[in-house]
Design a protein around this motif. Sequence first.
Motif, short mmCIF file in Angstrom:
data_model
loop_
_atom_site.label_atom_id
_atom_site.label_comp_id
_atom_site.label_asym_id
_atom_site.label_seq_id
_atom_site.Cartn_x
_atom_site.Cartn_y
_atom_site.Cartn_z
N LEU A 1 -9.11 1.09 3.94
CA LEU A 1 -8.40 -0.11 3.52
C LEU A 1 -8.38 -1.16 4.63
O LEU A 1 -8.56 -2.35 4.37
CB LEU A 1 -6.97 0.27 3.12
CG LEU A 1 -6.86 1.06 1.81
CD1 LEU A 1 -5.52 1.73 1.70
CD2 LEU A 1 -7.09 0.12 0.63
N ARG B 1 1.82 -7.46 -4.71
CA ARG B 1 0.56 -6.75 -4.90
C ARG B 1 0.77 -5.30 -4.51
O ARG B 1 1.22 -5.01 -3.40
CB ARG B 1 -0.54 -7.37 -4.04
CG ARG B 1 -1.91 -6.70 -4.22
CD ARG B 1 -2.91 -7.22 -3.19
NE ARG B 1 -4.23 -6.60 -3.34
CZ ARG B 1 -5.12 -6.51 -2.36
NH1 ARG B 1 -4.85 -7.02 -1.17
NH2 ARG B 1 -6.29 -5.94 -2.56
N PHE B 2 0.45 -4.41 -5.42
CA PHE B 2 0.68 -2.98 -5.20
C PHE B 2 -0.64 -2.24 -5.30
O PHE B 2 -1.36 -2.34 -6.29
CB PHE B 2 1.67 -2.45 -6.25
CG PHE B 2 1.75 -0.96 -6.34
CD1 PHE B 2 1.94 -0.18 -5.20
CD2 PHE B 2 1.66 -0.31 -7.56
CE1 PHE B 2 2.03 1.19 -5.27
CE2 PHE B 2 1.75 1.07 -7.65
CZ PHE B 2 1.94 1.82 -6.51
N ILE B 3 -0.97 -1.48 -4.25
CA ILE B 3 -2.20 -0.68 -4.24
C ILE B 3 -1.79 0.79 -4.10
O ILE B 3 -1.34 1.20 -3.02
CB ILE B 3 -3.13 -1.09 -3.08
CG1 ILE B 3 -3.43 -2.58 -3.13
CG2 ILE B 3 -4.42 -0.27 -3.12
CD1 ILE B 3 -4.20 -3.09 -1.92
N PRO B 4 -1.92 1.58 -5.16
CA PRO B 4 -1.59 3.00 -5.04
C PRO B 4 -2.80 3.82 -4.60
O PRO B 4 -3.90 3.66 -5.13
CB PRO B 4 -1.17 3.37 -6.46
CG PRO B 4 -1.96 2.44 -7.34
CD PRO B 4 -2.19 1.18 -6.54
N GLU B 5 -2.58 4.68 -3.65
CA GLU B 5 -3.60 5.64 -3.20
C GLU B 5 -2.94 7.02 -3.18
O GLU B 5 -2.40 7.45 -2.17
CB GLU B 5 -4.13 5.27 -1.82
CG GLU B 5 -5.15 4.15 -1.83
CD GLU B 5 -6.51 4.56 -2.40
OE1 GLU B 5 -6.71 5.78 -2.63
OE2 GLU B 5 -7.34 3.68 -2.61
N TRP C 1 3.05 -1.01 4.38
CA TRP C 1 2.59 0.34 4.07
C TRP C 1 3.78 1.24 3.75
O TRP C 1 4.77 1.24 4.48
CB TRP C 1 1.85 0.94 5.26
CG TRP C 1 0.64 0.20 5.69
CD1 TRP C 1 0.60 -0.99 6.36
CD2 TRP C 1 -0.73 0.58 5.50
NE1 TRP C 1 -0.70 -1.36 6.60
CE2 TRP C 1 -1.54 -0.41 6.08
CE3 TRP C 1 -1.34 1.69 4.91
CZ2 TRP C 1 -2.93 -0.35 6.09
CZ3 TRP C 1 -2.73 1.75 4.91
CH2 TRP C 1 -3.51 0.75 5.48
N TYR D 1 -7.41 -5.06 4.42
CA TYR D 1 -6.01 -5.01 4.00
C TYR D 1 -5.08 -5.30 5.16
O TYR D 1 -5.22 -4.75 6.25
CB TYR D 1 -5.66 -3.64 3.40
CG TYR D 1 -4.18 -3.56 3.02
CD1 TYR D 1 -3.74 -4.14 1.84
CD2 TYR D 1 -3.25 -2.95 3.86
CE1 TYR D 1 -2.40 -4.11 1.50
CE2 TYR D 1 -1.91 -2.92 3.52
CZ TYR D 1 -1.49 -3.50 2.34
OH TYR D 1 -0.16 -3.47 2.01
N ALA E 1 5.29 0.99 -9.68
CA ALA E 1 4.73 -0.36 -9.68
C ALA E 1 5.78 -1.37 -10.15
O ALA E 1 5.95 -2.43 -9.53
CB ALA E 1 3.50 -0.42 -10.58
N GLN F 1 -11.59 -2.85 4.88
CA GLN F 1 -11.77 -3.80 3.77
C GLN F 1 -10.91 -5.05 3.92
O GLN F 1 -10.98 -5.95 3.10
CB GLN F 1 -11.44 -3.10 2.45
CG GLN F 1 -12.41 -2.00 2.08
CD GLN F 1 -11.89 -1.09 0.98
OE1 GLN F 1 -10.87 -1.39 0.35
NE2 GLN F 1 -12.59 0.01 0.73
N MET G 1 0.85 -1.18 0.00
CA MET G 1 0.00 0.00 0.00
C MET G 1 0.89 1.24 0.00
O MET G 1 1.76 1.38 0.85
CB MET G 1 -0.90 -0.01 1.24
CG MET G 1 -1.64 1.30 1.48
SD MET G 1 -2.57 1.84 0.03
CE MET G 1 -3.53 0.38 -0.28
N HIS G 2 0.69 2.10 -0.99
CA HIS G 2 1.45 3.35 -1.08
C HIS G 2 0.45 4.49 -1.01
O HIS G 2 -0.37 4.68 -1.92
CB HIS G 2 2.23 3.40 -2.39
CG HIS G 2 3.07 4.63 -2.55
ND1 HIS G 2 4.45 4.59 -2.61
CD2 HIS G 2 2.75 5.94 -2.70
CE1 HIS G 2 4.93 5.81 -2.77
NE2 HIS G 2 3.90 6.65 -2.82
#
Length: 211
Positions: free
Chosen positions: A63, A35-39, A72, A68, A25, A66, A1-2
Amino acid sequence: MHIGDSTSDGLVLPAYQPDAALRIAAQYRRVGVTRFIPEVSGARSIVETWGGFPNGYTVAQQLIQQGYHGCWVIALGTNDTADVAVGSVVGLAARIARMMSLIGPQPVMWVNVRTLLTSGPYSEARMRQWNRALLAACPLYPNMAVYDWASAARPSWYIPDGIHYTPQGYAMRSRLIANALAQAFPAAQPLRLFPHLTGAPAGTRPSCLVN
């Protein structure tokens, strides 16, 4: 998570960095992230909101709700520092504490900040206050690391506003953040706890700062 502000825009957006191999990424994959989740959102801070976009705290809270659970990277602080400078009643240390308390024992790497400005709410002198606040928080959170972007960033990587980056700057920022994450929390190894709370004499405790 970024989770990031506009200083992360060029890490994820093709408009800033057309070469996908240079965006973050690909760099996270290079060091073992599966697994990369950009926010990422411009003007984001931990507390304040802008333009209807959620602040950093709300993003993290959603997150976690949900389900996660993972690593981080928090690339915030530039706007937080400026917000405090212009009168926010939520101080720098309290902002960091809010995020760390919310995330809990999961591994967290903060990216510290730098600007080239000599005055105003975004001045480099104020950014150094944020960086000091991050280091001051480390003894409370053995799962916390801080990547020292401020020491790595070169003046030539900045655009004229002194805050954001050129394509080369964003490419280097992507690569160096990924390298720092792998150093702080190596893949396929148990969570590295920075032993701030082990009772060792203060002079022998390793820093949470990652170069």
